[in-house]
Scaffold this motif. Structure first.
Motif, PDB file in Angstrom:
ATOM      1  N   TYR A  97      -5.267  12.662   3.293  1.00 15.54           N
ATOM      2  CA  TYR A  97      -5.767  13.117   1.995  1.00 15.54           C
ATOM      3  C   TYR A  97      -7.225  12.702   1.874  1.00 15.54           C
ATOM      4  O   TYR A  97      -7.595  11.586   2.225  1.00 15.54           O
ATOM      5  N   THR A  98      -8.035  13.612   1.350  1.00 13.11           N
ATOM      6  CA  THR A  98      -9.450  13.343   1.112  1.00 13.11           C
ATOM      7  C   THR A  98      -9.713  13.482  -0.391  1.00 13.11           C
ATOM      8  O   THR A  98      -8.779  13.457  -1.188  1.00 13.11           O
ATOM      9  N   LYS A  99     -10.956  13.695  -0.747  1.00 11.29           N
ATOM     10  CA  LYS A  99     -11.313  13.903  -2.152  1.00 11.29           C
ATOM     11  C   LYS A  99     -11.005  15.318  -2.620  1.00 11.29           C
ATOM     12  O   LYS A  99     -11.160  15.633  -3.795  1.00 11.29           O
ATOM     13  N   GLY A 124      -0.087   9.575   4.991  1.00 16.13           N
ATOM     14  CA  GLY A 124       1.334   9.508   4.697  1.00 16.13           C
ATOM     15  C   GLY A 124       2.196  10.297   5.664  1.00 16.13           C
ATOM     16  O   GLY A 124       1.711  10.957   6.583  1.00 16.13           O
ATOM     17  N   PHE A 125       3.491  10.206   5.410  1.00 18.29           N
ATOM     18  CA  PHE A 125       4.511  10.921   6.172  1.00 18.29           C
ATOM     19  C   PHE A 125       5.417  11.634   5.192  1.00 18.29           C
ATOM     20  O   PHE A 125       5.685  11.134   4.102  1.00 18.29           O
ATOM     21  N   MET A 126       5.903  12.805   5.602  1.00 16.12           N
ATOM     22  CA  MET A 126       6.799  13.576   4.745  1.00 16.12           C
ATOM     23  C   MET A 126       7.905  14.195   5.592  1.00 16.12           C
ATOM     24  O   MET A 126       7.660  14.639   6.712  1.00 16.12           O
ATOM     25  N   LEU A 127       9.101  14.209   5.031  1.00 14.53           N
ATOM     26  CA  LEU A 127      10.224  14.936   5.617  1.00 14.53           C
ATOM     27  C   LEU A 127      10.545  16.070   4.668  1.00 14.53           C
ATOM     28  O   LEU A 127      10.853  15.844   3.493  1.00 14.53           O
ATOM     29  N   VAL A 133       6.140   9.275   1.878  1.00 15.81           N
ATOM     30  CA  VAL A 133       5.483   7.997   1.603  1.00 15.81           C
ATOM     31  C   VAL A 133       3.994   8.172   1.841  1.00 15.81           C
ATOM     32  O   VAL A 133       3.576   8.951   2.695  1.00 15.81           O
ATOM     33  N   ARG A 134       3.209   7.447   1.029  1.00 14.14           N
ATOM     34  CA  ARG A 134       1.750   7.481   1.157  1.00 14.14           C
ATOM     35  C   ARG A 134       1.191   6.077   1.069  1.00 14.14           C
ATOM     36  O   ARG A 134       1.661   5.266   0.276  1.00 14.14           O
ATOM     37  N   ALA A 135       0.152   5.849   1.868  1.00 14.75           N
ATOM     38  CA  ALA A 135      -0.638   4.615   1.750  1.00 14.75           C
ATOM     39  C   ALA A 135      -1.877   4.966   0.947  1.00 14.75           C
ATOM     40  O   ALA A 135      -2.697   5.778   1.373  1.00 14.75           O
ATOM     41  N   ARG A 136      -1.977   4.381  -0.214  1.00 15.07           N
ATOM     42  CA  ARG A 136      -3.120   4.639  -1.093  1.00 15.07           C
ATOM     43  C   ARG A 136      -4.195   3.593  -0.855  1.00 15.07           C
ATOM     44  O   ARG A 136      -3.983   2.607  -0.187  1.00 15.07           O
ATOM     45  N   MET A 151       0.818  -1.213   0.000  1.00 17.02           N
ATOM     46  CA  MET A 151       0.000   0.000   0.000  1.00 17.02           C
ATOM     47  C   MET A 151       0.853   1.265   0.000  1.00 17.02           C
ATOM     48  O   MET A 151       0.413   2.301  -0.457  1.00 17.02           O
ATOM     49  N   TRP A 152       2.060   1.177   0.549  1.00 17.39           N
ATOM     50  CA  TRP A 152       2.890   2.357   0.758  1.00 17.39           C
ATOM     51  C   TRP A 152       3.786   2.605  -0.441  1.00 17.39           C
ATOM     52  O   TRP A 152       4.475   1.707  -0.909  1.00 17.39           O
TER      53      TRP A 152
END
Length: 171
Positions: free
Chosen positions: A94-96, A150-153, A63-66, A22-23
């Protein structure tokens, strides 16, 4: 919300083998940068690690989990159990909601302590709508429509990084 009767909802615990697929990484190479970051699930934990480069106006890794579909309207926050490297990261939902044809992130920052496990509560009221590095005035975050997390640096500091995530829950 009556928090006494609401039980935290596990959004991600990394115990299922498919949680790894997913990630996905989204790094500054999408705009010419040279930073590298990747997700791996190791021993039922998400390891987000890599190297930040400021070359070519870069400086972020994420990274994002879709494929998530969560109605978090009964919650007011997200709980995360993380172990970091002393850097400041962002947690994103994240939403629509879209802006200029691309998805908006709802982000809040959190500080890690080098090699120490932390359990953090990130309130939805802390989330700011963000699009390509700039804060927007809206739309407001809709907890009923969460589709990705997700997480971001993005601290603009060169060098290696590592964030380990044990679980993510809504509360």
């Amino acid at each position: 919300m009556n928090t006494e009767s609401y039980q935290p909802l596990t959004l991600m615990d990394f115990a299922e083998p498919e949680s790894s697929s997913m990630w996905q990484a989204i790094n500054d190479d999408v705009m010419g940068g040279e930073s590298q970051g990747e997700p791996q699930v190791i021993d039922r934990q998400l390891h987000f690690q890599g190297d930040i480069s400021l070359a070519n106006n870069g400086g972020f890794a994420s990274v994002r989990a879709r494929g998530q579909h969560h109605d978090l309207s009964a919650a007011d926050s997200v709980l995360i159990r993380i172990k970091g490297d002393g850097r400041s990261y962002q947690f994103r939902l994240y939403t629509k909601a879209h802006f200029q044809g691309s998805r908006i992130a709802y982000a809040t920052s959190f500080q890690t302590i080098d090699n120490e496990w932390l359990e953090l509560r990130l309130h939805f009221s802390q989330l700011q709508p963000v699009f390509r590095g700039r804060t927007l005035s809206g739309p407001a975050f809709s907890p009923a429509d969460v589709e990705e997390m997700g997480f971001m640096l993005v601290d603009k500091r060169e060098g290696p990084f590592k964030l380990v995530v044990d679980w993510i829950r809504a509360a």
